[in-house]
Design a protein around this motif. Sequence first.
Motif, PDB file in Angstrom:
ATOM      1  N   GLN A 152     -11.628 -12.294  -0.990  1.00 16.18           N
ATOM      2  CA  GLN A 152     -12.518 -11.224  -0.517  1.00 16.18           C
ATOM      3  C   GLN A 152     -12.428 -11.057   0.989  1.00 16.18           C
ATOM      4  O   GLN A 152     -12.396  -9.945   1.515  1.00 16.18           O
ATOM      5  CB  GLN A 152     -13.960 -11.521  -0.962  1.00 16.18           C
ATOM      6  N   GLU A 153     -12.377 -12.158   1.682  1.00 19.39           N
ATOM      7  CA  GLU A 153     -12.323 -12.145   3.145  1.00 19.39           C
ATOM      8  C   GLU A 153     -11.086 -11.400   3.648  1.00 19.39           C
ATOM      9  O   GLU A 153     -11.136 -10.703   4.650  1.00 19.39           O
ATOM     10  CB  GLU A 153     -12.316 -13.609   3.602  1.00 19.39           C
ATOM     11  N   TYR A 154      -9.982 -11.534   2.937  1.00 17.07           N
ATOM     12  CA  TYR A 154      -8.734 -10.862   3.347  1.00 17.07           C
ATOM     13  C   TYR A 154      -8.550  -9.504   2.657  1.00 17.07           C
ATOM     14  O   TYR A 154      -7.494  -8.880   2.765  1.00 17.07           O
ATOM     15  CB  TYR A 154      -7.532 -11.774   3.062  1.00 17.07           C
ATOM     16  N   GLY A 155      -9.590  -9.066   1.949  1.00 14.63           N
ATOM     17  CA  GLY A 155      -9.548  -7.745   1.307  1.00 14.63           C
ATOM     18  C   GLY A 155      -8.462  -7.616   0.246  1.00 14.63           C
ATOM     19  O   GLY A 155      -7.872  -6.546   0.078  1.00 14.63           O
ATOM     20  N   ILE A 156      -8.183  -8.713  -0.445  1.00  8.05           N
ATOM     21  CA  ILE A 156      -7.123  -8.672  -1.470  1.00  8.05           C
ATOM     22  C   ILE A 156      -7.698  -8.123  -2.783  1.00  8.05           C
ATOM     23  O   ILE A 156      -8.671  -8.664  -3.314  1.00  8.05           O
ATOM     24  CB  ILE A 156      -6.517 -10.083  -1.682  1.00  8.05           C
ATOM     25  N   GLU A 157      -7.099  -7.063  -3.271  1.00  6.03           N
ATOM     26  CA  GLU A 157      -7.561  -6.422  -4.506  1.00  6.03           C
ATOM     27  C   GLU A 157      -7.238  -7.317  -5.708  1.00  6.03           C
ATOM     28  O   GLU A 157      -6.114  -7.796  -5.855  1.00  6.03           O
ATOM     29  CB  GLU A 157      -6.850  -5.062  -4.636  1.00  6.03           C
ATOM     30  N   TYR A 252       0.541 -13.272   0.289  1.00  5.39           N
ATOM     31  CA  TYR A 252      -0.465 -14.134   0.918  1.00  5.39           C
ATOM     32  C   TYR A 252      -0.337 -15.522   0.308  1.00  5.39           C
ATOM     33  O   TYR A 252      -0.033 -15.651  -0.878  1.00  5.39           O
ATOM     34  CB  TYR A 252      -1.885 -13.646   0.611  1.00  5.39           C
TER      35      TYR A 252
END
Length: 291
Positions: A152-157, A252
């Motif tokens: 969530q912190e890295y905005g990964i869908e 990532y």
Amino acid sequence: MKSSILLDGKAISEKIRNRIAETLAKAKSEGKGVPTLATILVGDNPASETYVNMKVKACEKVGMGSRYVRMKEETTTEELLAEIRKLNADASVNGILLQHPVPHQIDERLCFDEIALEKDVDGVTTISFGKLSMNSEAYFPCTPYGMVLLLQEYGIEVSGKHAVVVGRSPILGKPMAIMLTNLNATVTLCHSKTKNLPELVKQADIVVGAVGKPEFIKADWIKEGAVVLDAGYNVGNVGDIEISKVKDKASYYTPVPGGVGPMTISVLLLQTMYSFLNQFSPKLDSHASNR
Ligand code: NAP
């Protein structure tokens, strides 16, 4: 080729812990006191001792109290249950952590399940697991939730992605599979009886290593552009995935150390803080409502 992005669990953890320290300092200045995390260590497993010491130090650093309960290697299930009941009844204790694994003579599941739900900040009870499965509010197992926070912190869908989780332990692989399902991933949960593991991992957009075997998941199983989360922590500071070789192909990845490990402790602190704050606003059942 695009270079891969390191999921910096250490840096994100620092951010989370600073936020916790600020919140606790404010609560203290308002006369609410400080939270206390009780940690029970049974026996003399040196690795467990190191983990417990790290957790105690982390508590101190954010301004949280800790209670360290040491029990001898020969402890019986009944003795451990009695200790847990004592901590359940102690109003000054906000969270209880029973360090896993316990010596073989102890019924670990029975002891985990004795922890009061509102103090289950490590998310280990059957009821917390059931609530998580139903996507309702609960404290979560710390390691999988730490990985979800990183995503969530890295905005990964996650929605619509195919996630392959390798390992199905009740504190790690299995709840991780449920959390990813709750986030609308399509999940394949693998274990020691899984056939064609490399083929399954090759299909994954998100790979989670939770096996407990050094570099068991090979770099050439990983699809180009996959998100790689390594929960493993083995002797020699290596994870369960060949991370050094994955760096060139993942979009990532979590480093070992400095990825999932620090996040686990941060979630523990976060959930202990929520348990403490819930005393003052009982409507907030858990941090799940803050997701
Ligand atoms: P565990 O209880 O030993 O579970 C290991 C899982 O891996 C089991 O589900 C097992 O399958 C599966 N497995 C074993 N061999 C396999 C194989 N050949 N192919 C596919 N799956 C296989 O371990 P755990 O407690 O979940 O821990 C896993 C790793 O995470 C360890 O490296 C541990 O140190 C690390 N860990 C890290 C943190 C942290 O804070 N970073 C916290 C907890 C754990 P079966 O179910 O079929 O036996």
